[in-house]
Write an enzyme that holds these catalytic residues in place. Structure first.
Site, mmCIF file in Angstrom:
data_model
loop_
_atom_site.group_PDB
_atom_site.id
_atom_site.type_symbol
_atom_site.label_atom_id
_atom_site.label_comp_id
_atom_site.label_asym_id
_atom_site.label_seq_id
_atom_site.Cartn_x
_atom_site.Cartn_y
_atom_site.Cartn_z
ATOM 1 C CD GLU A 40 -43.818 20.518 -9.382
ATOM 2 O OE1 GLU A 40 -44.204 20.365 -8.200
ATOM 3 O OE2 GLU A 40 -42.670 20.844 -9.680
ATOM 4 C CD GLU B 74 -44.560 25.011 -6.741
ATOM 5 O OE1 GLU B 74 -44.938 25.946 -7.482
ATOM 6 O OE2 GLU B 74 -44.846 23.824 -6.970
#
Ligand code: T1G
Length: 699
Positions: free
Chosen positions: A105, A125
């Site tokens: 990210e 995640e």
């Protein structure tokens, strides 16, 4: 600061330096922002590169910070990424080795991205019960396409950088470096080449659409629903990626954040995060330093070519380590080899193993009838009949032939490893390696530390466990070590429940609804009811005051040992594993109740689950008090990897923490009132009583 700043010519380089994987902890996040400020304030700097020191670009947000206020402290990851996107000079991510979660990210917030080949790229995640919470669900679809992004986000799986770099139309990587070694220089050159280019490209400004829109996401939801049954995160991943195609970027980002925070507070995510750290913590032994020198394991000997010996041998063959198997008779060796071949051939047939790999592994396997042939092995593991006399004979032989420094391991599942060590003159080299059946499949390995087991032996076998892809947990010496000692109490409660009014099927169904892979009676039929029978017979001698239901003995007296005899608590059709309830067994239980004058009562699933699971918790508390297990999370690891405890509940002790130890003790006090139960057993272990009274958890 765990981020370094250097200037090379007119390019500032910010290097993440937070070993082991450059987790984006608070100080690292602060270091990035400070570096950006310095670079933008320095007129001599024309461009900025962000890269990672050591074995990762970044493994993502610092999982060890979760649940602490550090994770929330500014600058949070959103703020860091915003600072990059709003920088007045181009920011180039130079990616290598590992680029995962928040690390990816972060890179997606940069204006440009260079990747070295061989880098593991992922948004994992979902494996922690959450979803990318710093824009991954909104930016990744914009650079690799909606479908590829959704696949990566819902699966959490890793994709190699060169594969992504070769995808037509991908915009994740602006350039692939020639090699990991060339990355730094190429990143500097690239940064200089684009230093003056304006406007600075932003991933958030790229379009994000899926041609089939609703139809595609409906299809995606149907697919995900099936595989995500106990986990809320995968479906939320679909929602977040769909938002990227339907909402303005800022709205999509806000929606992702809302989903992320909600998932962070689910018990499933707490369980998965707990297990992520617990599994890794299990390999750490408090009094054995990480840098303890290890003995070299280049060859292994296995004594016994039965089911366990063969399975154990396969683990080492799979890791490319030569194995020499010893048996007493040639036909036993031939049978053992044939079983190993059969197992490999089944994998080849399913396409899980290549023929040449199969042949390579078999080439590493040799056999012998003569102990003298084992003398050069670095590690020998005995997997012979579970009887102390037999173990004594084997270890006396091994002591006589094995070279000095060889590690002598017993695969015993219940016998005293100190007693076994006493059959040798080298007690420091003796250790228990309790594999779980089937040994080539089950991930759990209980490493049983004898009184005299040397620290370098422990360090060696823990590292070897990782090499053969086992999850090892250290246990002290006691009857049943960690797992089997606890499962004995679990089994006792199962018997009492039958006496009081349950059928085997009712108990199993309640436990399987709770999430166990298999209820206690189906598990008994799988493992063999005769194993428990032999232990109980020993118990009746050793601990005559220990209460047991007689139903399991009655079953065994009928020869109903389980799948291996085609009948146990249930019936089994030849070659099938489906458990078919048997009316005779139910009648046997009813008759036994009547003979005891017990009037059966209706027992709720909740009581079944509490009595079985809390029996594990109470015994575990004793195990912790006695130092048999080093930490509570080790016991959770044992139950997840060795006994089919539901992962989304994090293990028996994590589950007890979620229920609240005060409530656990309350329930135990209720069970102690039941005259047909074992009031003595339900006295809370002192550790459990203390933690409950202090409002604490096992962690
Ligand atoms: N944070 C903190 N420590 C970590 C870590 C992490 N993200 N990843 C690994 N470690 C530690 C691990 O505990 C162990 O520590 C050591 O590194 C080696 O790990 C906002 C919120 C990176 C592929 O899920 O998949 O970003 O035991 O034994 O086999 O969206 O670790 O040595 O003390 O596994 O070489 C998302 C998880 C986080 C990646 C390396 N990232 N890590 O594998 O070594 S959430 C992940 C891994 C997030 C954002 C969200 C693997 C690895 P110790 P290891 P490895």
């Amino acid at each position: 600061m765990t981020a370094e700043y250097q200037v090379h010519g007119d390019v500032a380089v910010i290097t993440l330096a937070n070993p082991p994987v450059n987790g984006l902890g608070l100080s690292t996040r602060q270091g990035i922002v400070d570096g950006l400020d310095r670079a933008q304030a320095d007129a001599a700097v024309a461009a900025i590169v962000i890269t990672g020191a050591g074995k990762a670009f970044s493994g993502g947000a610092d999982i060890k910070e979760f649940g602490t206020d550090k994770a929330l402290q500014q600058p949070n990851l959103h703020a860091v990424i915003a600072a990059i996107e709003n920088a007045t000079k181009p920011v180039v991510a130079a990616i290598h080795s590992v680029c995962m979660g928040g690390g990816l990210e972060l890179a997606l917030g940069c204006h440009y991205r260079l990747a070295a080949p061989g880098c593991s790229v992922a948004l994992p995640e979902v494996k922690l019960g959450i979803l990318p919470g710093a824009g991954g669900t909104q930016r990744l679809p914009r650079v690799v396409g909606v479908e590829a992004a959704l696949n990566m986000i819902v699966s959490g799986e890793t994709v190699k950088s060169e594969l992504i770099g070769s995808m037509p139309g991908q915009k994740l990587f602006d350039k692939m470096a020639a090699s990991p070694e060339a990355l730094a220089a190429e990143a500097l050159a690239f940064a200089q080449s684009i230093a003056a280019v304006r406007p600075l490209p932003l991933v958030r400004n790229l379009p994000c659409k899926h041609p089939e829109g609703d139809a595609y996401f409906q299809f995606a939801r149907n697919m995900v629903k099936g595989m995500a049954k106990n986990y809320p995160a995968p479906l939320k991943c679909v929602d977040a990626v769909e938002a990227a195609t339907k909402r303005k970027f800022a709205d999509g980002l806000a929606y992702e954040r809302e989903l992320f925070i909600n998932l962070m507070w689910t018990s499933e995510s707490r369980a998965l995060r707990h297990l992520f750290l617990a599994e890794r913590a299990a390999s750490k032994i408090p009094d054995v330093p990480a840098d303890t020198p290890q003995r070299s394991i280049q060859s292994v000997a296995v004594i016994g070519a039965g089911t366990m010996g063969g399975g154990i041998a396969m683990n080492f063959l799979n890791a490319g380590i030569p194995v020499k198997m010893l048996e007493m008779k040639q036909e036993a060796l031939d049978r053992g080899i044939a079983t190993i071949r059969k197992n490999y051939e089944a994998q080849v047939k399913k396409g899980k193993l290549k023929q040449d790999k199969y042949e390579q592994r078999m080439a590493l396997l040799t056999t012998t009838l003569d102990y003298a042939d084992l003398k050069d092995a670095d590690l020998v593991i005995e997997a012979v009949f579970e009887e102390l006399g037999v173990k004594e004979a084997v270890f006396k032989q091994l002591d006589a032939v094995m070279k000095s420094g060889a590690i002598l391991a017993s695969n015993t599942s219940t016998l005293d490893v100190d007693k076994i060590a006493s059959f040798t003159q080298r007690t420091q080299d003796v250790v228990g390696l309790h594999f779980f059946s089937p040994a080539n499949v089950m991930k759990l390995l209980e490493v049983v530390r004898g009184e005299k087991t040397a620290k370098d032996v422990l360090a060696t076998v823990m590292a070897m466990a990782k090499k053969i892809k086992k999850t090892a947990v250290v246990s002290g010496v006691c009857d049943g070590f960690i797992g089997n000692r606890m499962i004995e109490q679990y089994g006792r409660q199962g018997g009492f429940l039958l006496d009081e009014g349950c059928t085997p099927e009712q108990v199993d169904k309640a436990m399987e609804k709770f999430g166990m892979a298999m209820g206690p009676f189906r598990m008994g039929d799988l493992a063999g009811n005769d194993i428990g029978w032999a232990i109980r017979k020993r118990r009746y001698q050793e601990k005559p005051d220990m209460k047991y239901s007689k139903t399991a003995d009655l079953l065994c007296e009928k020869g109903r040992f389980g799948q291996k005899t085609g009948a146990g608590w249930y019936d089994y059709l030849p070659g099938k594993r489906d458990a078919i309830p048997n009316a005779e067994v139910v009648k046997m239980i009813e008759d036994h109740r009547a003979a005891l004058g017990i009037t059966p009562r209706k027992i709720s699933d909740e009581e079944i689950v509490q009595r079985l699971v809390f029996s594990l918790v109470n015994e575990a508390a004793h195990i912790l008090e006695e130092g048999i297990a080093n930490k509570a999370s080790d016991i959770d690891v044992v139950y997840i990897f060795g006994y089919g405890f539901p992962i989304y509940r994090g293990g028996p002790l994590n589950y007890a923490n979620e229920v609240g130890l005060f409530n656990v003790v309350q329930a135990m006090q209720r069970f102690a009132q039941n005259p047909l139960d074992d009031a003595k057993f339900w006295q809370p272990a002192p550790l459990l009583a203390r933690l409950a009274a202090e409002g604490k958890t096992f962690n």
